[in-house]
Structures are given as C-alpha cells and as structure tokens.
Scaffold this motif. Structure first.
Motif, PDB file in Angstrom:
ATOM      1  N   ALA A 127      25.992  44.899  51.859  1.00  0.00           N
ATOM      2  CA  ALA A 127      25.572  43.665  52.532  1.00  0.00           C
ATOM      3  C   ALA A 127      24.620  43.990  53.689  1.00  0.00           C
ATOM      4  CB  ALA A 127      26.766  42.853  53.028  1.00  0.00           C
ATOM      5  N   GLY A 154      24.040  47.812  53.272  1.00  0.00           N
ATOM      6  CA  GLY A 154      23.467  48.182  51.972  1.00  0.00           C
ATOM      7  C   GLY A 154      21.960  48.200  51.913  1.00  0.00           C
ATOM      8  N   TYR A 155      21.300  48.306  53.053  1.00  0.00           N
ATOM      9  CA  TYR A 155      19.838  48.236  53.028  1.00  0.00           C
ATOM     10  C   TYR A 155      19.135  49.453  53.630  1.00  0.00           C
ATOM     11  CZ  TYR A 155      20.313  43.452  51.404  1.00  0.00           C
ATOM     12  OH  TYR A 155      20.625  42.337  50.653  1.00  0.00           O
ATOM     13  N   LEU A 179      27.007  45.630  46.856  1.00  0.00           N
ATOM     14  CA  LEU A 179      25.555  45.792  46.688  1.00  0.00           C
ATOM     15  C   LEU A 179      25.008  44.803  45.670  1.00  0.00           C
ATOM     16  CD1 LEU A 179      25.382  49.703  46.465  1.00  0.00           C
ATOM     17  CD2 LEU A 179      24.879  48.293  48.465  1.00  0.00           C
ATOM     18  N   GLY A 205      29.064  39.380  46.614  1.00  0.00           N
ATOM     19  CA  GLY A 205      28.790  38.706  47.890  1.00  0.00           C
ATOM     20  C   GLY A 205      30.024  38.456  48.746  1.00  0.00           C
ATOM     21  N   ASP A 208      29.691  38.527  52.516  1.00  0.00           N
ATOM     22  CA  ASP A 208      28.994  37.351  53.056  1.00  0.00           C
ATOM     23  C   ASP A 208      30.003  36.224  53.306  1.00  0.00           C
ATOM     24  OD1 ASP A 208      25.796  37.861  52.501  1.00  0.00           O
ATOM     25  OD2 ASP A 208      27.088  38.868  51.077  1.00  0.00           O
ATOM     26  N   ARG A 238      19.692  30.467  43.236  1.00  0.00           N
ATOM     27  CA  ARG A 238      20.393  31.238  42.207  1.00  0.00           C
ATOM     28  C   ARG A 238      20.243  30.626  40.810  1.00  0.00           C
ATOM     29  NH1 ARG A 238      24.653  34.441  44.825  1.00  0.00           N
ATOM     30  NH2 ARG A 238      25.790  34.486  42.873  1.00  0.00           N
ATOM     31  N   ARG A 241      20.118  32.665  37.651  1.00  0.00           N
ATOM     32  CA  ARG A 241      21.337  33.354  37.258  1.00  0.00           C
ATOM     33  C   ARG A 241      22.208  32.447  36.400  1.00  0.00           C
ATOM     34  NH1 ARG A 241      22.989  36.849  42.529  1.00  0.00           N
ATOM     35  NH2 ARG A 241      24.793  37.208  41.219  1.00  0.00           N
TER      36      ARG A 241
HETATM   37  N1  UDP Z   1      22.902  43.730  48.816  1.00  0.00           N
HETATM   38  C1  UDP Z   1      22.835  44.950  49.473  1.00  0.00           C
HETATM   39  N2  UDP Z   1      21.757  45.759  49.263  1.00  0.00           N
HETATM   40  C2  UDP Z   1      20.747  45.422  48.412  1.00  0.00           C
HETATM   41  C3  UDP Z   1      20.829  44.182  47.725  1.00  0.00           C
HETATM   42  C4  UDP Z   1      21.936  43.358  47.945  1.00  0.00           C
HETATM   43  O1  UDP Z   1      23.723  45.302  50.231  1.00  0.00           O
HETATM   44  O2  UDP Z   1      19.812  46.200  48.263  1.00  0.00           O
HETATM   45  C5  UDP Z   1      24.054  42.859  49.071  1.00  0.00           C
HETATM   46  C6  UDP Z   1      23.670  41.455  49.520  1.00  0.00           C
HETATM   47  O3  UDP Z   1      23.336  41.442  50.901  1.00  0.00           O
HETATM   48  C7  UDP Z   1      24.941  40.691  49.181  1.00  0.00           C
HETATM   49  C8  UDP Z   1      25.463  41.433  47.954  1.00  0.00           C
HETATM   50  O4  UDP Z   1      24.761  42.653  47.876  1.00  0.00           O
HETATM   51  O5  UDP Z   1      25.865  40.822  50.236  1.00  0.00           O
HETATM   52  C9  UDP Z   1      25.206  40.698  46.616  1.00  0.00           C
HETATM   53  O6  UDP Z   1      25.651  39.422  46.684  1.00  0.00           O
HETATM   54  P1  UDP Z   1      25.510  38.399  45.461  1.00  0.00           P
HETATM   55  O7  UDP Z   1      25.836  37.071  46.017  1.00  0.00           O
HETATM   56  O8  UDP Z   1      24.208  38.568  44.763  1.00  0.00           O
HETATM   57  O9  UDP Z   1      26.627  38.939  44.490  1.00  0.00           O
HETATM   58  P2  UDP Z   1      27.595  38.160  43.487  1.00  0.00           P
HETATM   59  O10 UDP Z   1      28.754  37.732  44.308  1.00  0.00           O
HETATM   60  O11 UDP Z   1      26.811  37.052  42.889  1.00  0.00           O
HETATM   61  O12 UDP Z   1      27.923  39.251  42.516  1.00  0.00           O
END
Ligand code: UDP
Length: 257
Positions: A127, A154-155, A179, A205, A208, A238, A241
């Motif tokens: 995240a 994660g960045y 991620l 996520g 988040d 989204r 998706r």
């Molecule tokens: N994220 C990250 N690094 C990246 C890309 C995404 O840490 O390079 C994190 C992003 O900030 C978020 C999570 O990965 O917190 C993905 O959340 P998403 O809502 O897409 O996932 P889902 O719950 O739909 O699987």
C-alpha cells in the motif's frame, strides 16, 4: 515476474486433504471460514508451519487463465479461498456448490485476532506510504498484544528485496502482502523458499480499508452478495475489472451448457 522456480510445495501438506472445487482450472477450498481457521490456519500458526493463502475472486481466475506463469504461482498456494460472490455462484451453476464465500478481509482480521490472543507477530508489506503507516496504527489499536515486527510500503523500488531480507531476519508469524494481484502472489512465490516459517497472505486493498481510505461495504450489501457493486459505485474507475468478472460468469454459463 516469472513462475517461482525455487519454491516447491512439499510432497504432502494437511491442505492436500481439504475438499476442493475446481472452477475454471483453479482448485478452491470447500470449507467454512471457521473450519479453515480452527482446523488449519490456527494450528499451522502455532506449529510454525509455512503456509500460503490466495484469496481469489473471478478477476484472479481470469488472470490465471490468461497468464500461465501467474496460474502456476496460484497453484503453489496451500489454500485458494473463494473470495467473491461470483466464485460461489459459479460453483452453484456447475453443481459443485462451495460452502461459503470467505472474504479475504474477514479472514485477515480473524488471523490477527488469534495472533493477538496468542501474542504472535506480524509484518505488513504494501500500500501507499501513509496508508501502510495508518494501517499499522489501526492494527496496533485493535490488537495491542500483536507484535508488529516490521512494515514497508509498496512503492519503493527495492522494497521487494528489502522486505524479503527483513522477513528472513525477523521471522514473523503472519505476513500480509498488499500489493494487489498479480504482484502480491508473485512476490510471495518468488520469495517463499527463503523463509523458515510464516502464514503468507495476499490482502489486496485491505490496508486501505484499515487505514480508513476506502470504506468497506455495509453488512447488508455483503449479505446480499453485492459488495462488488458497492465497490464499483465508490470507485467507478474499477469498471474495467468488473468486465472481467462478467466475462468469467459468461464463460461459466457457456461451460455449463
Ligand atoms: N499497491 C502497492 N504497490 C503497487 C501497486 C499497488 O502497494 O505498486 C497497493 C495499492 O496501494 C493498494 C493495493 O496494492 O493498497 C491493491 O489494492 P486493490 O484495491 O487493487 O486490490 P484488491 O482488493 O482489488 O485485490
């Protein structure tokens, strides 16, 4: 990223005995959340058995269909958990009904709750910087006896290597990787061979939500299997998706007839 060449699943694991339902070539476990936790994950946490959980929704199934390397990595999981109303509906259409939808977020909270009671440790990877920090604070607030031994957002460009080194050293009991897919499952399978123990789980996520950045659907939406629609209304970007989830359902119906 490539299919993990270094991590091999042991010849036998207790997860091999779990009833599975094959949906578009992915073997989903057919267990209630409570049974998964009490019969498998809690004992594995206590015995320090290494374990890899994928919480898979229709989008992940479709990705695995299109990306052979990713599919190979999902197949390395000990438990592929049906996270998504579409997966459960597909199992019913195919006449192999899955017992229960297990939301990854709820499974994560139950693991943290147990770890709190048992005074175990945890690592949070992924995240955005501030989201990761807030998620750490929120987990500390909710689970004061849980030991958060480390965290990394994660960045940053070298995070994957730095985190692997830290986990090798700190040996946390639970490693939450946020991620998004496929990066989180690929990171886990690329690195799992280096670790002695730990329950590894891709949590998308979830940080988040913990950080208060994204609101989870109210209980009634979840009960009505409409969590996906709530997310789409809150995060309209989204929409692409959701198209994958629709394609998934169409393919299931075609398979059936
Ligand atoms: N994220 C990250 N690094 C990246 C890309 C995404 O840490 O390079 C994190 C992003 O900030 C978020 C999570 O990965 O917190 C993905 O959340 P998403 O809502 O897409 O996932 P889902 O719950 O739909 O699987």
């Amino acid at each position: 990223m490539s299919i993990s060449t270094q991590y091999k699943k042991p010849d036998f694991k207790s997860s091999d005995l779990v009833d599975k339902v094959n949906i578009m070539d992915i073997n989903f476990i057919n267990l209630s959340k409570q049974d998964l936790l009490e019969e498998h994950l809690y004992p594995q946490l206590l015995s320090e058995e290494k374990c890899f959980i994928v919480t898979a929704n229709p989008e992940i199934v479709m990705r695995a269909r299109e990306d052979i390397n990713y599919k190979g990595n999902v197949e390395l999981a000990d438990y592929v958990v049906p996270d998504g109303a579409g997966v459960v509906l597909a199992s019913k259409i195919l006449k192999r009904p899955i017992e229960e939808r297990i939301a990854g977020f709820d499974l994560m909270l139950d693991l943290l709750e147990f770890a709190n009671v048992q005074k175990l440790s945890c690592y949070l990877f992924g995240a955005k910087d501030y989201v990761n920090e807030r998620a750490v604070l929120e987990i500390k607030r909710r689970y004061p006896n849980l030991n958060i031994v480390g965290s990394e957002h994660g960045y940053s460009p070298h995070a994957d290597k730095i985190v692997a080194e830290q986990i090798k050293l700190l040996q946390p009991d639970i490693i939450l990787v946020a991620l998004g897919s496929p990066a989180q499952e690929n990171w886990i399978t690329d690195n799992l061979h280096q670790f002695a123990k730990g329950v590894f789980m891709g949590v998308g996520g979830s940080f988040d939500v913990l950080a208060g950045e994204v609101k989870r659907a109210p209980a009634i939406w979840i009960k009505l299997n409409m969590e996906w629609l709530y997310r789409l209304l809150k995060q309209p970007f989204r929409w692409k998706r959701i198209l994958k989830a629709i394609e998934f359902m169409l393919r299931i119906v075609l398979r059936k007839f």
